[in-house]
Motif scaffolding. Structure first.
Motif, PDB file in Angstrom:
ATOM      1  N   ARG A  47      47.740  56.190  34.545  1.00  0.00           N
ATOM      2  CA  ARG A  47      48.769  55.120  33.930  1.00  0.00           C
ATOM      3  C   ARG A  47      48.270  53.698  33.584  1.00  0.00           C
ATOM      4  O   ARG A  47      48.498  53.534  32.359  1.00  0.00           O
ATOM      5  N   TRP A  78      48.289  50.484  29.202  1.00  0.00           N
ATOM      6  CA  TRP A  78      49.570  51.065  30.194  1.00  0.00           C
ATOM      7  C   TRP A  78      50.213  52.230  29.431  1.00  0.00           C
ATOM      8  O   TRP A  78      50.815  51.990  28.154  1.00  0.00           O
ATOM      9  N   ARG A  79      50.345  53.347  29.934  1.00  0.00           N
ATOM     10  CA  ARG A  79      50.909  54.513  29.471  1.00  0.00           C
ATOM     11  C   ARG A  79      52.545  54.443  30.194  1.00  0.00           C
ATOM     12  O   ARG A  79      52.795  54.784  31.156  1.00  0.00           O
ATOM     13  N   THR A  81      55.258  55.870  29.306  1.00  0.00           N
ATOM     14  CA  THR A  81      56.277  57.123  29.586  1.00  0.00           C
ATOM     15  C   THR A  81      55.646  57.712  30.807  1.00  0.00           C
ATOM     16  O   THR A  81      56.468  58.580  31.508  1.00  0.00           O
ATOM     17  N   GLU A  82      54.644  57.218  31.623  1.00  0.00           N
ATOM     18  CA  GLU A  82      54.453  57.773  32.985  1.00  0.00           C
ATOM     19  C   GLU A  82      55.267  57.090  34.003  1.00  0.00           C
ATOM     20  O   GLU A  82      55.443  57.481  34.982  1.00  0.00           O
ATOM     21  N   GLU A  91      54.972  60.216  24.327  1.00  0.00           N
ATOM     22  CA  GLU A  91      53.713  59.225  24.851  1.00  0.00           C
ATOM     23  C   GLU A  91      54.130  57.881  24.253  1.00  0.00           C
ATOM     24  O   GLU A  91      54.207  57.770  22.887  1.00  0.00           O
ATOM     25  N   ARG A  93      52.352  54.217  24.487  1.00  0.00           N
ATOM     26  CA  ARG A  93      51.211  53.385  25.440  1.00  0.00           C
ATOM     27  C   ARG A  93      50.973  52.227  24.523  1.00  0.00           C
ATOM     28  O   ARG A  93      51.009  51.991  23.491  1.00  0.00           O
ATOM     29  N   ARG A  95      48.604  48.736  24.731  1.00  0.00           N
ATOM     30  CA  ARG A  95      47.019  48.174  24.814  1.00  0.00           C
ATOM     31  C   ARG A  95      46.868  46.863  24.517  1.00  0.00           C
ATOM     32  O   ARG A  95      47.377  46.086  23.335  1.00  0.00           O
TER      33      ARG A  95
END
Length: 219
Positions: A47, A78-79, A81-82, A91, A93, A95
């Protein structure tokens, strides 16, 4: 040797040049570079991603007072959706990164340059033993989205780069007696870039794949 005119057009051979335009020259260049670096990457629970780099560079191209410089880079992602359930988003993300780097000069920037003339020699460029790397720093922020069961992707990036101590040939007063000047760290440049990319997977079969990409950017 270099020459400015051929006796026979289309025959690029030194034996076929006008001897009146022949200019002999020679050179001997020795450059030494030494680099040390350490890097590490952390992936936490698939994640959070952290990445870091530290580099120590040394080069004989710079003045003896500034042979070494240290640069670094740090980035993270950081992902989302996790951790957060977002309907319709496959998804997401986020960054970010920040890093520094250096620019090297040409071989002769640090040295005094003289030119041989019929009357002896002429002073052209004053040497600079304090010449140091031009230092660039850049921050980048961005996000990536995938939706439509992976059929569509949207990506946005913003980057800001600033370069200081750029090497510029600076004119000197006549009293210095060097008519071409001296290479000095005096320039600065800043740039900002926005980039947006949209991709659509139009065909995706075992035998055929077709993706449409639309990219726009401004600097």
């Amino acid at each position: 040797d270099t020459a400015g005119e051929f006796l026979v057009p289309g025959v690029p051979e030194m034996s076929g040049v006008d001897r009146g335009t022949l200019l002999p020259h020679s050179g001997d260049t020795l450059i030494r570079n030494v680099n040390f670096f350490a890097l590490s990457t952390f992936d936490i629970k698939d994640r959070y991603v952290l990445d870091g780099l530290v580099r120590r560079d040394g080069s004989s191209l710079f003045g003896p007072e500034n042979r070494w410089a240290t640069y670094y880079r740090v980035s993270g992602a950081w992902r989302v959706t996790e951790d957060v359930d977002l309907p319709g988003i496959d998804e997401w993300r986020l960054r970010a990164s920040y890093g520094t780097s250096g620019l090297r000069p040409a071989y002769d920037y640090q040295y005094e340059k003289l030119e041989v003339t019929s009357g002896g020699f002429a002073r052209r460029i004053l040497g600079n033993p304090f010449l140091k790397p031009a230092r660039a720093s850049e921050v980048e922020l961005g996000t990536n989205l995938e939706f439509g069961s992976g059929r569509y992707t949207l990506e946005y990036s913003y980057a800001r780069k600033e370069t200081k101590d750029q090497m510029i040939l600076v004119p000197l007063p006549a009293l210095a007696a060097f008519d071409s000047g001296q290479w000095q760290n005096v320039g600065a440049l800043e740039s900002k870039t926005h980039e947006l990319t949209f991709a659509s997977r139009l065909i995706n079969t075992p035998s055929t794949s077709l993706t449409l990409n639309i990219v726009g950017d401004r600097t």
